[in-house]
Design a protein around this motif. Structure first.
Motif, mmCIF file in Angstrom:
data_model
loop_
_atom_site.group_PDB
_atom_site.id
_atom_site.type_symbol
_atom_site.label_atom_id
_atom_site.label_comp_id
_atom_site.label_asym_id
_atom_site.label_seq_id
_atom_site.Cartn_x
_atom_site.Cartn_y
_atom_site.Cartn_z
ATOM 1 N N TYR A 12 12.361 24.602 -8.915
ATOM 2 C CA TYR A 12 13.565 25.112 -8.248
ATOM 3 C C TYR A 12 14.754 24.598 -7.396
ATOM 4 C CZ TYR A 12 11.494 27.412 -12.255
ATOM 5 O OH TYR A 12 10.909 28.652 -13.194
ATOM 6 N N ILE A 25 16.945 24.701 -3.725
ATOM 7 C CA ILE A 25 18.204 24.640 -3.843
ATOM 8 C C ILE A 25 18.920 24.281 -2.363
ATOM 9 C CG2 ILE A 25 19.348 26.219 -5.857
ATOM 10 C CD1 ILE A 25 19.907 28.262 -3.710
ATOM 11 N N ARG A 56 23.239 26.070 1.081
ATOM 12 C CA ARG A 56 23.755 27.807 0.404
ATOM 13 C C ARG A 56 23.439 28.999 1.858
ATOM 14 N NH1 ARG A 56 25.153 23.683 -1.850
ATOM 15 N NH2 ARG A 56 24.523 23.094 -3.288
ATOM 16 N N ILE A 85 19.221 35.499 -2.118
ATOM 17 C CA ILE A 85 19.706 34.247 -2.840
ATOM 18 C C ILE A 85 19.343 33.322 -2.678
ATOM 19 C CG2 ILE A 85 19.759 33.580 -0.044
ATOM 20 C CD1 ILE A 85 22.589 31.761 -0.535
ATOM 21 N N PRO A 114 17.867 30.240 -6.288
ATOM 22 C CA PRO A 114 18.301 29.418 -7.638
ATOM 23 C C PRO A 114 19.031 30.215 -8.504
ATOM 24 C CG PRO A 114 16.485 28.286 -5.877
ATOM 25 C CD PRO A 114 15.899 29.560 -5.906
ATOM 26 N N THR A 115 19.393 29.740 -9.322
ATOM 27 C CA THR A 115 19.985 30.511 -10.346
ATOM 28 C C THR A 115 19.008 30.305 -11.329
ATOM 29 O OG1 THR A 115 22.384 30.484 -10.101
ATOM 30 C CG2 THR A 115 21.694 30.873 -11.760
ATOM 31 N N THR A 116 18.093 29.475 -11.684
ATOM 32 C CA THR A 116 17.298 29.718 -12.237
ATOM 33 C C THR A 116 15.445 29.106 -12.063
ATOM 34 O OG1 THR A 116 16.923 27.186 -11.466
ATOM 35 C CG2 THR A 116 17.922 27.188 -13.222
ATOM 36 N N GLN A 117 15.673 30.593 -11.052
ATOM 37 C CA GLN A 117 14.403 30.491 -10.863
ATOM 38 C C GLN A 117 14.294 31.959 -10.988
ATOM 39 O OE1 GLN A 117 13.739 30.323 -6.077
ATOM 40 N NE2 GLN A 117 11.009 31.047 -6.711
ATOM 41 N N PRO A 118 13.013 32.866 -11.694
ATOM 42 C CA PRO A 118 12.780 34.110 -12.159
ATOM 43 C C PRO A 118 11.869 34.650 -10.870
ATOM 44 C CG PRO A 118 11.411 32.269 -13.237
ATOM 45 C CD PRO A 118 12.590 31.843 -12.489
#
Length: 249
Positions: free
Chosen positions: A214, A216, A220, A242, A244-248
């Motif tokens: 994940y 980033i 960022r 803040i 990663p968009t993909t990390q749940p």
């Protein structure tokens, strides 16, 4: 107007990861940077890179666990640049392991750096900020400061402490009318050297897989620090989560 131009900003944990990326980002926007970490070679290289690009930076080898090292940073900022406007308390350790592993030395290291290091930085800068009735204190917590997870119990405890300390500082400063702003940042899987410090093998493998999947770039988070610093003086954005968009997470 660029509210970062000309600001003098101290950054701890500045030799890699989020601290390094933030130093470059703020220097690009005209801030004068005071770099602090334990590794002199990295600090010197970063300062040289900033100056090569026309920016301004100084550094001091610093152990945030030592109150006198934090005091010396504030004095360095004043002697080099005449003032201090902000401090980014970013130094941290994450040698996570289950409590049953009894890594008590690592428990104490995390408490010393992640909690006492933040308090030492606040203690060093607060008299100056109170006297000038302005200043910005930023700190790196973690998503571990918002939720607890197995294997990270003590680390989570230290990062929850950062959340509480920073919120208390914000409230007390508002009550006192000192105009001191705060920003607490809660990163998820962001590029850093934190995972390399995990000695428990099973925990290390889990974290490495998580970050490999994940992670980033540290830049960022640097963008978020710049956003917080750039707000008008009457506006405090106190918390940023803040990841990663993909990390749940």
């Amino acid at each position: 107007m660029n509210n970062i131009q000309g600001k003098v900003v101290i950054i701890t944990g500045a030799s890699s990861g989020i601290g390094e990326a933030t130093a470059y980002k703020l220097a690009e926007q005209g801030a004068k940077i005071v770099l602090a970490a334990r590794r002199e070679a990295q600090l010197k290289a970063i300062a040289d890179n900033i100056k090569a690009k026309g920016g301004e930076a100084v550094y001091r080898v610093t152990d945030v666990v030592k109150p006198e090292d934090n005091q010396a940073l504030v004095e360095l900022a004043k002697s080099a640049f005449g003032k201090v406007d902000a401090i980014f308390l970013n130094a941290g350790l994450m040698p996570s392991a289950p409590l049953s592993a009894l890594e008590t030395d690592n428990w104490n290291r995390m408490i010393d750096v992640n909690i006492k290091g933040v308090l030492n930085g606040i203690a060093a800068v607060l008299p100056t900020f109170e006297a000038q009735k302005s200043g910005h204190v930023l700190a790196t917590s973690s998503v571990a400061g918002l939720k607890v997870y197995p294997g990270g119990t003590v680390y989570c405890g230290t990062k929850w402490a950062v959340k509480a300390i920073m919120e208390g500082l914000r409230m007390e400063s508002a009550q006192a009318g000192t105009n001191i702003r705060t920003a607490t940042i809660y990163p998820a899987a962001v590029q850093s050297e934190l995972v390399a410090g995990i000695t428990d093998e099973t925990t290390s493998q889990g974290y490495r897989q998580l970050y490999d999947t994940y992670e980033i770039p540290a830049e960022r988070v640097a963008n978020v620090v710049a956003f917080a610093l750039s707000q008008p003086d009457d506006t405090n954005v106190s918390e940023f989560t803040i990841g990663p968009t993909t990390q749940p997470w």
